[in-house]
Design a protein around this motif. Sequence first.
Motif, PDB file in Angstrom:
ATOM      1  N   THR A  96       0.823  -1.214   0.000  1.00  0.00           N
ATOM      2  CA  THR A  96       0.000   0.000   0.000  1.00  0.00           C
ATOM      3  C   THR A  96       0.854   1.259   0.000  1.00  0.00           C
ATOM      4  OG1 THR A  96      -1.583  -1.234   1.308  1.00  0.00           O
ATOM      5  CG2 THR A  96      -1.943   1.122   1.146  1.00  0.00           C
ATOM      6  N   GLU A  97       1.816   1.271   0.948  1.00  0.00           N
ATOM      7  CA  GLU A  97       2.656   2.464   1.110  1.00  0.00           C
ATOM      8  C   GLU A  97       3.506   2.685  -0.138  1.00  0.00           C
ATOM      9  OE1 GLU A  97       3.951   5.793   3.243  1.00  0.00           O
ATOM     10  OE2 GLU A  97       2.164   4.538   3.234  1.00  0.00           O
ATOM     11  N   VAL A  98       4.069   1.594  -0.665  1.00  0.00           N
ATOM     12  CA  VAL A  98       4.899   1.690  -1.873  1.00  0.00           C
ATOM     13  C   VAL A  98       4.077   2.247  -3.031  1.00  0.00           C
ATOM     14  CG1 VAL A  98       6.227   0.367  -3.543  1.00  0.00           C
ATOM     15  CG2 VAL A  98       6.325  -0.229  -1.122  1.00  0.00           C
ATOM     16  N   LYS A  99       2.842   1.718  -3.160  1.00  0.00           N
ATOM     17  CA  LYS A  99       1.957   2.181  -4.242  1.00  0.00           C
ATOM     18  C   LYS A  99       1.653   3.668  -4.071  1.00  0.00           C
ATOM     19  CE  LYS A  99       1.302  -1.576  -6.505  1.00  0.00           C
ATOM     20  NZ  LYS A  99       1.967  -1.652  -7.789  1.00  0.00           N
ATOM     21  N   ARG A 100       1.416   4.039  -2.791  1.00  0.00           N
ATOM     22  CA  ARG A 100       1.094   5.438  -2.519  1.00  0.00           C
ATOM     23  C   ARG A 100       2.268   6.327  -2.931  1.00  0.00           C
ATOM     24  NH1 ARG A 100       1.570   9.387   0.713  1.00  0.00           N
ATOM     25  NH2 ARG A 100       3.138   8.360   1.976  1.00  0.00           N
ATOM     26  N   LEU A 101       3.492   5.864  -2.557  1.00  0.00           N
ATOM     27  CA  LEU A 101       4.676   6.642  -2.900  1.00  0.00           C
ATOM     28  C   LEU A 101       4.865   6.712  -4.415  1.00  0.00           C
ATOM     29  CD1 LEU A 101       7.207   5.583  -0.132  1.00  0.00           C
ATOM     30  CD2 LEU A 101       6.092   7.787  -0.448  1.00  0.00           C
ATOM     31  N   GLU A 102       4.593   5.589  -5.078  1.00  0.00           N
ATOM     32  CA  GLU A 102       4.714   5.572  -6.540  1.00  0.00           C
ATOM     33  C   GLU A 102       3.780   6.605  -7.150  1.00  0.00           C
ATOM     34  OE1 GLU A 102       5.949   0.957  -7.467  1.00  0.00           O
ATOM     35  OE2 GLU A 102       3.987   1.698  -8.119  1.00  0.00           O
ATOM     36  N   ALA A 103       2.538   6.605  -6.638  1.00  0.00           N
ATOM     37  CA  ALA A 103       1.547   7.551  -7.149  1.00  0.00           C
ATOM     38  C   ALA A 103       2.011   8.975  -6.863  1.00  0.00           C
ATOM     39  CB  ALA A 103       0.195   7.290  -6.504  1.00  0.00           C
ATOM     40  N   GLU A 104       2.590   9.149  -5.667  1.00  0.00           N
ATOM     41  CA  GLU A 104       3.072  10.466  -5.248  1.00  0.00           C
ATOM     42  C   GLU A 104       4.193  10.934  -6.188  1.00  0.00           C
ATOM     43  OE1 GLU A 104       1.719  12.059  -2.719  1.00  0.00           O
ATOM     44  OE2 GLU A 104       3.106  13.769  -2.580  1.00  0.00           O
ATOM     45  N   VAL A 105       5.124  10.023  -6.466  1.00  0.00           N
ATOM     46  CA  VAL A 105       6.234  10.352  -7.364  1.00  0.00           C
ATOM     47  C   VAL A 105       5.683  10.731  -8.738  1.00  0.00           C
ATOM     48  CG1 VAL A 105       8.172   9.359  -8.643  1.00  0.00           C
ATOM     49  CG2 VAL A 105       7.968   8.966  -6.191  1.00  0.00           C
ATOM     50  N   GLN A 106       4.710   9.942  -9.175  1.00  0.00           N
ATOM     51  CA  GLN A 106       4.066  10.209 -10.460  1.00  0.00           C
ATOM     52  C   GLN A 106       3.453  11.609 -10.459  1.00  0.00           C
ATOM     53  OE1 GLN A 106       3.828   8.010 -13.075  1.00  0.00           O
ATOM     54  NE2 GLN A 106       2.843   9.654 -14.242  1.00  0.00           N
ATOM     55  N   ARG A 107       2.774  11.901  -9.327  1.00  0.00           N
ATOM     56  CA  ARG A 107       2.095  13.192  -9.196  1.00  0.00           C
ATOM     57  C   ARG A 107       3.121  14.332  -9.219  1.00  0.00           C
ATOM     58  NH1 ARG A 107      -0.320  16.645  -5.468  1.00  0.00           N
ATOM     59  NH2 ARG A 107       1.148  15.919  -3.895  1.00  0.00           N
ATOM     60  N   VAL A 108       4.212  14.118  -8.443  1.00  0.00           N
ATOM     61  CA  VAL A 108       5.243  15.151  -8.361  1.00  0.00           C
ATOM     62  C   VAL A 108       5.872  15.374  -9.734  1.00  0.00           C
ATOM     63  CG1 VAL A 108       7.521  15.672  -7.423  1.00  0.00           C
ATOM     64  CG2 VAL A 108       5.723  14.845  -5.917  1.00  0.00           C
ATOM     65  N   ASN A 109       6.101  14.270 -10.469  1.00  0.00           N
ATOM     66  CA  ASN A 109       6.678  14.391 -11.808  1.00  0.00           C
ATOM     67  C   ASN A 109       5.759  15.173 -12.728  1.00  0.00           C
ATOM     68  OD1 ASN A 109       9.065  13.151 -11.362  1.00  0.00           O
ATOM     69  ND2 ASN A 109       8.342  11.107 -11.953  1.00  0.00           N
ATOM     70  N   THR A 110       4.457  14.824 -12.665  1.00  0.00           N
ATOM     71  CA  THR A 110       3.487  15.535 -13.484  1.00  0.00           C
ATOM     72  C   THR A 110       3.483  17.007 -13.115  1.00  0.00           C
ATOM     73  OG1 THR A 110       2.174  13.546 -13.255  1.00  0.00           O
ATOM     74  CG2 THR A 110       1.110  15.424 -14.307  1.00  0.00           C
ATOM     75  N   LEU A 111       3.522  17.253 -11.800  1.00  0.00           N
ATOM     76  CA  LEU A 111       3.500  18.634 -11.323  1.00  0.00           C
ATOM     77  C   LEU A 111       4.718  19.393 -11.784  1.00  0.00           C
ATOM     78  CD1 LEU A 111       2.107  18.578  -7.718  1.00  0.00           C
ATOM     79  CD2 LEU A 111       1.129  19.583  -9.768  1.00  0.00           C
ATOM     80  N   ALA A 112       5.863  18.717 -11.744  1.00  0.00           N
ATOM     81  CA  ALA A 112       7.095  19.382 -12.145  1.00  0.00           C
ATOM     82  C   ALA A 112       6.981  19.816 -13.604  1.00  0.00           C
ATOM     83  CB  ALA A 112       8.284  18.451 -11.952  1.00  0.00           C
ATOM     84  N   ALA A 113       6.469  18.897 -14.439  1.00  0.00           N
ATOM     85  CA  ALA A 113       6.297  19.222 -15.855  1.00  0.00           C
ATOM     86  C   ALA A 113       5.282  20.347 -16.007  1.00  0.00           C
ATOM     87  CB  ALA A 113       5.833  17.986 -16.614  1.00  0.00           C
ATOM     88  N   LEU A 114       4.165  20.189 -15.258  1.00  0.00           N
ATOM     89  CA  LEU A 114       3.110  21.191 -15.300  1.00  0.00           C
ATOM     90  C   LEU A 114       3.654  22.540 -14.826  1.00  0.00           C
ATOM     91  CD1 LEU A 114      -0.050  21.403 -15.683  1.00  0.00           C
ATOM     92  CD2 LEU A 114      -0.151  21.301 -13.194  1.00  0.00           C
ATOM     93  N   GLY A 115       4.459  22.478 -13.773  1.00  0.00           N
ATOM     94  CA  GLY A 115       5.018  23.685 -13.185  1.00  0.00           C
ATOM     95  C   GLY A 115       5.876  24.441 -14.182  1.00  0.00           C
ATOM     96  N   GLU A 116       6.693  23.676 -14.901  1.00  0.00           N
ATOM     97  CA  GLU A 116       7.561  24.293 -15.896  1.00  0.00           C
ATOM     98  C   GLU A 116       6.733  25.034 -16.937  1.00  0.00           C
ATOM     99  OE1 GLU A 116      10.756  21.965 -18.147  1.00  0.00           O
ATOM    100  OE2 GLU A 116      10.994  21.445 -16.010  1.00  0.00           O
ATOM    101  N   MET A 117       5.683  24.316 -17.382  1.00  0.00           N
ATOM    102  CA  MET A 117       4.830  24.902 -18.392  1.00  0.00           C
ATOM    103  C   MET A 117       4.088  26.112 -17.823  1.00  0.00           C
ATOM    104  SD  MET A 117       1.886  23.014 -20.500  1.00  0.00           S
ATOM    105  CE  MET A 117       0.652  23.419 -19.310  1.00  0.00           C
ATOM    106  N   ALA A 118       3.562  25.929 -16.596  1.00  0.00           N
ATOM    107  CA  ALA A 118       2.791  27.008 -15.973  1.00  0.00           C
ATOM    108  C   ALA A 118       3.648  28.252 -15.796  1.00  0.00           C
ATOM    109  CB  ALA A 118       2.246  26.545 -14.624  1.00  0.00           C
ATOM    110  N   ALA A 119       4.917  28.021 -15.391  1.00  0.00           N
ATOM    111  CA  ALA A 119       5.798  29.158 -15.157  1.00  0.00           C
ATOM    112  C   ALA A 119       5.986  29.945 -16.459  1.00  0.00           C
ATOM    113  CB  ALA A 119       7.141  28.669 -14.630  1.00  0.00           C
ATOM    114  N   THR A 120       6.177  29.216 -17.549  1.00  0.00           N
ATOM    115  CA  THR A 120       6.359  29.882 -18.847  1.00  0.00           C
ATOM    116  C   THR A 120       5.086  30.635 -19.237  1.00  0.00           C
ATOM    117  OG1 THR A 120       7.497  27.838 -19.383  1.00  0.00           O
ATOM    118  CG2 THR A 120       7.320  29.470 -21.138  1.00  0.00           C
TER     119      THR A 120
END
Length: 415
Positions: free
Chosen positions: A184-208
């Motif tokens: 459960t915890e591993v899956k949660r972290l995986e999802a979190e990492v996925q979310r953070v990665n998406t956010l990072a990409a989104l953030g880059e775009m949003a900043a521009t």
Amino acid sequence: MTPADSTSPLHLGRSDNQLDNFTDSYILFQETTRKYREAYEQLEAQFESLTVKLEETNVDLQKRVEERDRVTNYLNNILDSMSGGVLVVDLDGQITHFNQEAEELTGYEQDQVLGYPYADIIGLADGRQNTAMHTLDTGERLSNKEKSLRRADGRVIPLGFSTSLLRDEQGTVLGVVEVFNDLTEVKRLEAEVQRVNTLAALGEMAATVAHEIRNPLGGIAGYAGMLERDLSSEDPNRRLVHRIIEGVGRLNRIVSSLLTYTRPLRLNAYPVNLVELVEETTAFFEIDLERQRDDITVERSYEDDALVCRLDPEQLQQVILNLLQNATQAMPEGGTLQIRVFAEGELGAFCIGDTGIGMEADVHEKLFTPFFTTKEDGTGLGLVTSKKIVEAHSGTIRVESQVGQGTQFYVHLPQ
Ligand code: ADP
Ligand code: MG
């Protein structure tokens, strides 16, 4: 001569003979006795050595039993203290061992599973190929596989597992061992990492995008301001221009919160008294509040002692302000803002509560999703940003709410 005399040689001969016989017998007897004694002694010695041997064997046996108990206990202890579920099935597919962690992971107790078929307990929800039964059928070991497990309470959890045949010293198959872990915890972290990665990409775009939007936005605001100045105060177009200026202001706020949310957080943390920080922020918020609303009372309850936490006061102030604002907005008909600061074990905590509208289950669920808002002019970024800041402090944010009664947001921070 007496007749006896005449017979005496014979007598003598006979008695000679008798003597010989007697001597022979005596010797024989002696010999036999000696032999018997020897035999007896030998037997005695043998008996003694046998007794000694028996005793040795007994001691040895005792030792072995103890050793076996010790090994069994030792193995059981290892199995029980392992941070993973371990179960063993015999050749009939019945569970013969079930360690403590297995009890915790599955929610079944030992006496509910020992001696029962594996297939009944762990279930074959994902099919036989993902179970110890597969290994029992084919001898093929499964390593680092995943499946889902329905617990005793009905909850389904993701499980990582490995199976292997269990053999004795001679190599005879005794059954199968299955080792498993809650993912459960591993899956949660995986999802979190996925979310953070998406956010990072989104953030880059949003900043521009935000940067690109800001400039023309500044232009619009500037020209609208000039236009407003040039119009006489009675001109009906003034209202329209004012609308434009308001709209631009809102766009600017959205762009700013988007930037705050997507920008990577850099904490400038140092020891701060949480009680003081919460009170300063509340007092600051109250000044604004009193200007806009007179139907809201502020209640405070603070820990007497200082609660010193290592934190970035500016960022945390942002969190407190977000929560205070949400709480106020949740009380359109007025009510009470409740602010508490308290210690909970090793943690410093504060709670911002309201007696407002509360939230329905679907709102509760999406609370921390970016851009989720139920407000006409909301950004849906307040809570996600707050959560991001709190988690950057290794803290937690939690909510309790009842429809029509109000909502409490709890923030816990390490001291
Ligand atoms: P915004 O305030 O811009 O809508 P937030 O992330 O701050 O974005 O909040 C998201 C949503 O969560 C709000 O639109 C509201 O529906 C709900 N919410 C937040 N705080 C409360 C509260 N104290 N009471 C009821 N609902 C709340
Ligand atoms: Mg908000």
